[in-house]
Design a protein around this motif. Structure first.
Motif: not given
Length: 392
Positions: A18, A32, A50
């Protein structure tokens, strides 16, 4: 006797893959893309994908024989389309896949593509439970679903937890489309980047964004600023099926994307990967669309809606993109010996489509993900490949 649970706060030192963490009313939401990048777009598709934690995993060291994880998933459904399977959590012990599970409950977002409206239904968190683990010190990884937004609520074990120590493994930073995110793979460690990372002995940071590998400058800047020993970008399919740009804009955009990455990683091995075989877009431009005839029978399939005759005016197809990426990479490699190229057809080509067809005409299934990963590993990580480990 009843299990005595120890609750361990979920923090960044327990997370891998992450780039940002958002505190929510329920817990922690891995992202992300960093917050500054998320502020630079209003696209709901990218916002959705994302926050789906492809490649993100909890990793810790413990003697625990039982592990519980409370999460709040958000599942997306589409009016008129079959529901997707629940997200899968993969348990790895000392690097070996040991168990899989899914959670019940969670939120549901229903999207009506015809009207452009969404409906949100709230639900409670769910719990995954892994038991029967060996009573010894071990490294435990829980890979989060690659295709389901996942808020982390609580981690419980029957023995203390500490962050897993660094293993001095190289970090592989990869960007691509839904194929890189893992669409149609059955679990998070069955996506081709996860398999290739395991085979190559590296730690993965997966910036595969479904429908959103569009040469966005904020993605390039994110990659520029992310520590990495190995970098790859898989470019093409989303530019065609989104019908985003013409050939005139494509080449400068690729140069700019690579220039930005190079600003932060001037000598890091950088691999440009062109699209795998996809018959609907080989010679037919986008935009892509759902195949309505297939939907009427309960099947999800995609089709290309562009006119092949418009290639002459600069509309992009996969063949055009492959040729242009090979040309751009060769041009740049004359001054950048750490820049390399893989033709996507060498990972999955026309013969592979006959053997392992794309179920929806766009995304590989789990078996094809493995084939792509194994071929990528042979080309990138072994022998004289650009990602081979070398001592200097």
């Amino acid at each position: 006797m009843p299990t005595t649970w120890i609750t361990t706060p979920i923090s960044t030192d327990l997370l891998r893959g992450a780039l940002d963490i958002q505190h929510t009313a329920s817990g922690l939401l891995p992202h992300r893309l960093p917050a500054w990048a998320r502020a630079q777009y209003t696209d709901g598709q990218l916002a959705m994908v994302e926050a789906q934690p492809a490649g993100v995993r909890l990793k810790f060291r413990t003697r625990a024989t039982a592990v519980e994880l409370d999460t709040l998933p958000t599942r997306h459904t589409y009016t008129g389309l079959p529901s997707r399977p629940d997200g899968v959590y993969d348990l790895l012990v000392d690097g070996h896949l040991t168990d899989r599970a899914s959670v019940t409950g969670g939120d549901t977002v229903t999207i009506d593509m015809a009207s452009g409206t969404t409906q949100h239904r709230s639900g409670p968190p769910g719990t995954i439970r892994f038991t029967g683990l060996s009573d010894r010190v071990k490294d435990v990884e829980i890979w989060l679903p690659h295709n389901e937004r996942t808020e982390l609520v609580a981690l419980r074990t029957d023995a203390p937890v500490t962050p897993a120590p660094d293993q001095d493994r190289r970090v592989w930073l990869h960007h691509g489309s839904s194929i890189s995110q893992g669409s149609n793979a059955t679990s998070p460690t069955a996506t081709w980047p996860a398999i290739a990372a395991s085979l190559g002995g590296v730690d993965l940071v997966n910036l595969g964004f479904g429908g959103s590998a569009l040469l966005d400058p904020f993605t390039a800047r994110t990659m520029r600023d992310t520590p990495a020993n190995l970098i790859s970008v898989k470019i093409g399919i989303n530019l065609v099926n989104a019908d985003l740009m013409r050939l005139r804009a494509f080449a400068p955009a690729v140069h700019g994307f690579l220039d930005t990455i190079r600003d932060g990683h001037p000598t890091t091995p950088l691999l440009v990967v062109s699209p795998i075989y996809c018959p609907i877009h080989e010679d037919t431009p986008g935009p892509g669309a759902f195949d309505l005839a297939a939907l009427a029978t309960g099947q999800v399939r995609f089709r290309a809606t562009g006119d092949p005759g418009q290639r002459a005016s600069g509309k992009l197809t996969l063949r055009v993109i492959r040729d242009e990426l090979a040309r751009i990479t060769a041009q740049r490699a004359a001054d950048d010996p750490n820049l390399h190229h893989i033709d996507g057809l060498d990972l999955y080509g026309e013969a592979d489509f006959v053997d392992l067809p794309l179920p929806d005409q766009l995304h590989p299934d789990t078996a094809a993900h493995r084939r792509i990963a194994e071929r990528f590993t042979r080309q990138a990580f072994t022998a004289d490949g650009p990602f081979a480990e070398r001592s200097f």
